[in-house]
Design an enzyme around this catalytic site. Structure first.
Site, PDB file in Angstrom:
ATOM      1  N   TRP A  18     -16.760  -0.380 -92.596  1.00 32.01           N
ATOM      2  CA  TRP A  18     -17.508  -0.120 -91.283  1.00 32.01           C
ATOM      3  C   TRP A  18     -17.396   1.714 -91.024  1.00 32.01           C
ATOM      4  CZ3 TRP A  18     -20.467  -3.990 -89.341  1.00 32.01           C
ATOM      5  CH2 TRP A  18     -20.992  -3.764 -87.983  1.00 32.01           C
ATOM      6  N   HIS A  48     -10.302  -5.658 -90.951  1.00 32.23           N
ATOM      7  CA  HIS A  48     -11.756  -6.092 -91.325  1.00 32.23           C
ATOM      8  C   HIS A  48     -12.166  -5.501 -92.610  1.00 32.23           C
ATOM      9  CE1 HIS A  48     -13.022  -7.950 -87.330  1.00 32.23           C
ATOM     10  NE2 HIS A  48     -12.058  -7.107 -87.047  1.00 32.23           N
ATOM     11  N   HIS A  52     -12.981 -10.898 -95.167  1.00 35.93           N
ATOM     12  CA  HIS A  52     -12.026 -11.359 -94.009  1.00 35.93           C
ATOM     13  C   HIS A  52     -12.548 -12.278 -93.189  1.00 35.93           C
ATOM     14  CE1 HIS A  52     -15.076  -8.529 -92.224  1.00 35.93           C
ATOM     15  NE2 HIS A  52     -14.803  -8.865 -91.089  1.00 35.93           N
ATOM     16  N   ASP A  54     -13.177 -13.478 -89.091  1.00 39.60           N
ATOM     17  CA  ASP A  54     -12.736 -12.939 -87.735  1.00 39.60           C
ATOM     18  C   ASP A  54     -12.047 -13.957 -86.899  1.00 39.60           C
ATOM     19  OD1 ASP A  54     -14.369 -10.667 -88.443  1.00 39.60           O
ATOM     20  OD2 ASP A  54     -15.990 -11.417 -87.179  1.00 39.60           O
ATOM     21  N   HIS A  58     -11.494 -11.246 -81.449  1.00 34.93           N
ATOM     22  CA  HIS A  58     -12.593 -10.269 -81.965  1.00 34.93           C
ATOM     23  C   HIS A  58     -13.618  -9.971 -81.175  1.00 34.93           C
ATOM     24  CE1 HIS A  58     -14.657  -7.484 -84.571  1.00 34.93           C
ATOM     25  NE2 HIS A  58     -15.360  -8.037 -84.769  1.00 34.93           N
ATOM     26  N   HIS A 160     -22.112 -13.359 -82.673  1.00 36.62           N
ATOM     27  CA  HIS A 160     -20.775 -13.782 -82.468  1.00 36.62           C
ATOM     28  C   HIS A 160     -20.684 -14.544 -81.468  1.00 36.62           C
ATOM     29  CE1 HIS A 160     -19.950 -10.568 -85.495  1.00 36.62           C
ATOM     30  NE2 HIS A 160     -18.980 -10.718 -85.737  1.00 36.62           N
ATOM     31  N   GLU A 172     -16.663 -13.003 -93.479  1.00 35.33           N
ATOM     32  CA  GLU A 172     -17.631 -11.874 -93.539  1.00 35.33           C
ATOM     33  C   GLU A 172     -17.297 -11.024 -94.817  1.00 35.33           C
ATOM     34  OE1 GLU A 172     -18.857 -10.995 -89.109  1.00 35.33           O
ATOM     35  OE2 GLU A 172     -17.166  -9.868 -89.761  1.00 35.33           O
TER      36      GLU A 172
END
Length: 209
Positions: A18, A48, A52, A54, A58, A160, A172
């Site tokens: 990211w 992440h 992974h 969450d 998070h 989310h 994810e």
């Protein structure tokens, strides 16, 4: 022996992450030699990185960290489906609900081929309405090959927070290349890291008898 598919990304120095997040590194600390009998490395990574899970913390300040998150939903029967359409969000109409058929764990493929070597800022997120319908059918865990359930530019994290409302779990960054749609056993246990908002995992699908 039942066939097994590894649906994890390989953690490596050139792993896409990211924008602004921590790059992966594996650095040698000790090496085998005349005065040392072992090889030991130090890892630098984001919670992440790659495939992974969450943790609720998070997206919810009062949520559990990954070490406190119950493990039951990360192992068990699942359904892998391919999303149709090509819009920025996977809408309810983009999923085959007859195929999902009330599955507790639903994995959603959005890529014909996973972009292993490049960051994709335009990955397909899941619309909050899709999360709501999945929850209504009994889904408790959602796994995607996208980097996130929400778009890269989202500030509201609608998907989310839909997950939060229904106490669901999130995976994810999965890789479904070469895996046909269908029913499988999912094994995707996150690392037990105290205080962490997420954790990398080694995720596999196993053929059901």
């Amino acid at each position: 022996m039942a066939k097994m598919w590894d649906i994890s990304q390989t953690l490596r120095p050139d792993l896409p992450v990211w924008p602004g997040d921590t790059a992966f590194a594996c650095d040698e600390v000790w090496s085998i030699g005349p005065d040392c009998p072992v090889q030991v490395s130090r890892l630098t990574l984001s919670t992440h990185s790659g495939a992974h899970a969450d943790a609720p913390s998070h997206y919810d300040q009062a949520g559990d960290d990954i070490a406190s998150t119950p493990l039951e939903l990360y192992v068990g029967p699942c359904r892998l489906v391919t999303a149709s359409g090509n819009g920025p969000h996977v809408q309810p109409a983009d999923l085959d609900w007859a195929a999902i058929d009330g599955a507790t764990r639903v994995l959603v493929r959005t890529y014909a081929k996973f972009p292993a070597d490049d960051w994709d800022p335009d990955f397909r997120a899941l619309h909050a309405d899709t999360i709501e319908r999945l929850a209504a059918t009994g889904c408790r865990l959602i796994g995607v090959d996208a980097a996130s359930l929400d778009p890269q530019t989202s500030k509201t994290m609608d998907a989310h927070h839909a997950v939060q409302r229904h106490d669901m779990r999130i995976l994810e960054g999965l890789v479904f290349d070469g895996v046909p749609d269908g029913h499988y056993e999912l094994i995707a246990l996150p690392l037990k890291i105290a205080g962490a908002d997420a954790a990398p995992l080694r995720a596999v699908l196993r053929e059901l008898p």
